[in-house]
Write an enzyme that holds these catalytic residues in place. Structure first.
Site, PDB file in Angstrom:
ATOM      1  N   ASP A 110      -2.412   1.232  -2.524  1.00 61.84           N
ATOM      2  CA  ASP A 110      -1.227   1.345  -2.226  1.00 61.84           C
ATOM      3  C   ASP A 110      -0.889   2.477  -1.100  1.00 61.84           C
ATOM      4  O   ASP A 110      -1.237   3.664  -1.463  1.00 61.84           O
ATOM      5  CB  ASP A 110      -0.374   1.438  -3.413  1.00 61.84           C
ATOM      6  CG  ASP A 110       1.060   1.105  -3.197  1.00 61.84           C
ATOM      7  OD1 ASP A 110       1.434   1.040  -2.051  1.00 61.84           O
ATOM      8  OD2 ASP A 110       1.732   0.911  -4.485  1.00 61.84           O
ATOM      9  N   ASP A 200       1.425  -3.084   2.803  1.00 61.17           N
ATOM     10  CA  ASP A 200       0.830  -1.689   2.724  1.00 61.17           C
ATOM     11  C   ASP A 200       0.197  -1.716   1.286  1.00 61.17           C
ATOM     12  O   ASP A 200       0.217  -0.503   0.799  1.00 61.17           O
ATOM     13  CB  ASP A 200       2.156  -0.698   2.425  1.00 61.17           C
ATOM     14  CG  ASP A 200       2.879  -0.931   1.214  1.00 61.17           C
ATOM     15  OD1 ASP A 200       3.113  -2.240   0.610  1.00 61.17           O
ATOM     16  OD2 ASP A 200       3.569  -0.197   0.834  1.00 61.17           O
ATOM     17  N   GLU A 201      -0.227  -2.884   0.543  1.00 58.64           N
ATOM     18  CA  GLU A 201      -1.127  -2.726  -0.733  1.00 58.64           C
ATOM     19  C   GLU A 201      -1.986  -3.754  -0.558  1.00 58.64           C
ATOM     20  O   GLU A 201      -1.977  -4.822   0.122  1.00 58.64           O
ATOM     21  CB  GLU A 201      -0.268  -2.526  -1.544  1.00 58.64           C
ATOM     22  CG  GLU A 201       0.682  -3.698  -2.110  1.00 58.64           C
ATOM     23  CD  GLU A 201       1.341  -3.610  -3.517  1.00 58.64           C
ATOM     24  OE1 GLU A 201       0.609  -3.430  -4.482  1.00 58.64           O
ATOM     25  OE2 GLU A 201       2.457  -3.349  -3.364  1.00 58.64           O
TER      26      GLU A 201
END
Length: 446
Positions: A110, A200-201
């Site tokens: 993350d 984003d993860e």
DNA sequence: ATACATACC
DNA sequence: AACTGGTATGTAT
């Protein structure tokens, strides 16, 4: 049911309402110290708005729902042999336990305050300053802003109340996508099959990589995070565990039954994906705050399987989740939508005005679908009144429908209700498809 | 099938 | 003044 009485003194906000107003992302990293003071400021700033009234209404509905569930629980427990039910639940737990698989090394990665940190790279001036990304509503907040209680999803004016010196930065999607691509490429070196969850993860299975490179999981993830930092100047947090249940930030969960059990014991139930604000309150009402509490109340949960989902919760209690990582199928688009805002709060009582707006979105949809060769079987009209109440009306067909503007409008005409003629704040059409147009043609051919 | 609500990022 | 936007899934009727 009963009429709201008007008490001489305005009743204070209930704890649940204050929490609700604070928004959904109160479990984020970089929390401020005094959450209750922050929540009070947020509730204060929201007071008197239509949004506040709507939240209050929803909070009351939920409270009523909880009372109903508590009554159902008490009824369900009447005259049944609780220890018998516990015994059978224990049997289920044993079954689940016997199938536990500790062989896969799963990593959840993350990016830290992704949008904010990308903006920092572009504008070092922002370093050390509290800033938020987004206009109107914040997409994210820098760590310096989070100290004040500023969070993603928070309206700008409330963020400003919490932190008057807050800087607002416009959102730059292309910038984030560019960085996201770079980061994901690094992750893929470790697991070409990784699942990207948002920009984003992601989830990785590094079992094979560790074996091939003779690395232990912690060293492997350390190396991967170092590469991300070196190549992008961004930082990433990771959780390493035998499955995809997301631990907290940087964390290595030892791969044995006891460690997992004690990790789950005090983990707030809210941290489990799938348990949001509503389910958190429902579970809290029957005494479940942590994943450990699930065991204590297993008989109740067993009796109320329908309301709570026994299997789901038992697996959570044991810390058992899927350990299969797949890239996620080439997403077929399922929905096409277009939207118009009514910037004004004035009554759009003129039928023609609304029709004009509908025509606008219909034209936009026609354009989109024609360009992409799309069609579907359901037309949905969704609209929001200035009270924040949301309505949806839908019509399904057993054939692919025409996406011509006028045909869409004809369906809409069938759908819209009289209260569309009342105050309308926001309206959008969702046009949904089961398959894309090319496949539709194939279907017709055979 | 429809109308919503909930959840996720 | 200002309360993501897009998608998936669950649930009740």
């Amino acid at each position: 049911m009963g009429q709201e009485l008007n008490p001489p003194n305005p009743s204070p906000d209930t704890a649940s309402l204050v929490k609700r107003l604070a928004g959904p992302s109160t479990t984020k990293a970089g929390l401020a110290k005094d959450q209750s003071e922050i929540n009070r400021i947020i509730a204060e700033a929201s007071k008197g708005s239509k949004f506040y009234d709507n939240e209050k209404r929803k909070d009351k509905e939920l409270t009523e729902r909880i009372n109903k569930i508590l009554k159902q629980r008490d009824d369900a427990r009447q005259g049944v042999d609780i220890s018998q039910i516990e015994k059978s639940t224990d049997h289920t737990l044993d079954q689940l336990e016997s199938h536990r698989d500790l062989s896969q090394v799963i990593v959840h990665v993350d990016m830290d305050a992704f949008y904010a940190n990308v903006e920092l790279l572009h504008n070092p001036e922002l370093k050390g300053k509290p800033f938020g990304v987004g206009a109107g509503v914040l997409s994210t907040a820098s760590y310096d802003a989070r100290k004040y209680g500023v969070r993603s999803g928070m309206p700008g004016f409330i963020a400003k109340k919490l932190c008057p010196e807050l800087i607002l930065v416009n959102i730059n999607f292309t910038r984030y996508q560019e960085m996201s691509d770079k980061v994901m490429d690094i992750f893929r070196r470790y697991d070409p099959n990784m699942l990207a969850a948002g920009c984003d993860e992601g989830y990785l299975n590094i079992t094979a990589y560790c074996e091939e490179h003779n690395l232990d999981p912690q060293a492997c993830v350390q190396e991967m995070r170092a590469f991300v930092h070196k190549e992008t100047n961004l930082t990433v947090s990771a959780g390493i565990a035998p499955n995809k249940n997301k631990p907290n930030g940087q964390f290595y969960l030892p791969f044995d039954r006891e460690s997992i059990k004690s990790f789950m014991q005090d983990l707030p139930i809210r941290r489990i994906p799938g348990v949001g604000r509503v389910n958190e309150r429902l579970l809290d009402a029957i005494g479940i705050k942590t994943c450990g509490d699930i065991y204590t109340h297993r008989a109740t949960l067993s009796l109320m399987d329908k309301q709570f989902g026994l299997q789901f919760l038992l697996r959570i209690h044991l810390g058992i989740a899927s350990n299969v990582v797949e890239p996620g199928k080439r997403e077929e688009r399922k929905i096409a939508s277009a939207k118009v805002h009514f910037r004004t709060f004035s009554t759009l009582s003129d039928r023609q005005q609304i029709l004009n707006k509908l025509e606008e979105v219909a034209a936009e949809l026609e354009d989109d679908t024609e360009r992409n060769g799309w069609t579907g079987k359901t037309v949905t009209l969704k609209y929001k009144l200035n009270t924040y109440q949301v309505y949806t009306r839908a019509k399904s067909f057993d054939r692919w429908i025409s996406t011509k503007k006028d045909d869409l409008l004809a369906v809409c005409h069938h759908l819209w209700q009289y209260h569309l003629l009342l105050l309308v704040f926001l309206i959008f059409i969702i046009y949904r498809s089961a398959r894309n147009f090319c496949q539709a043609i194939l279907c017709q051919l055979g």
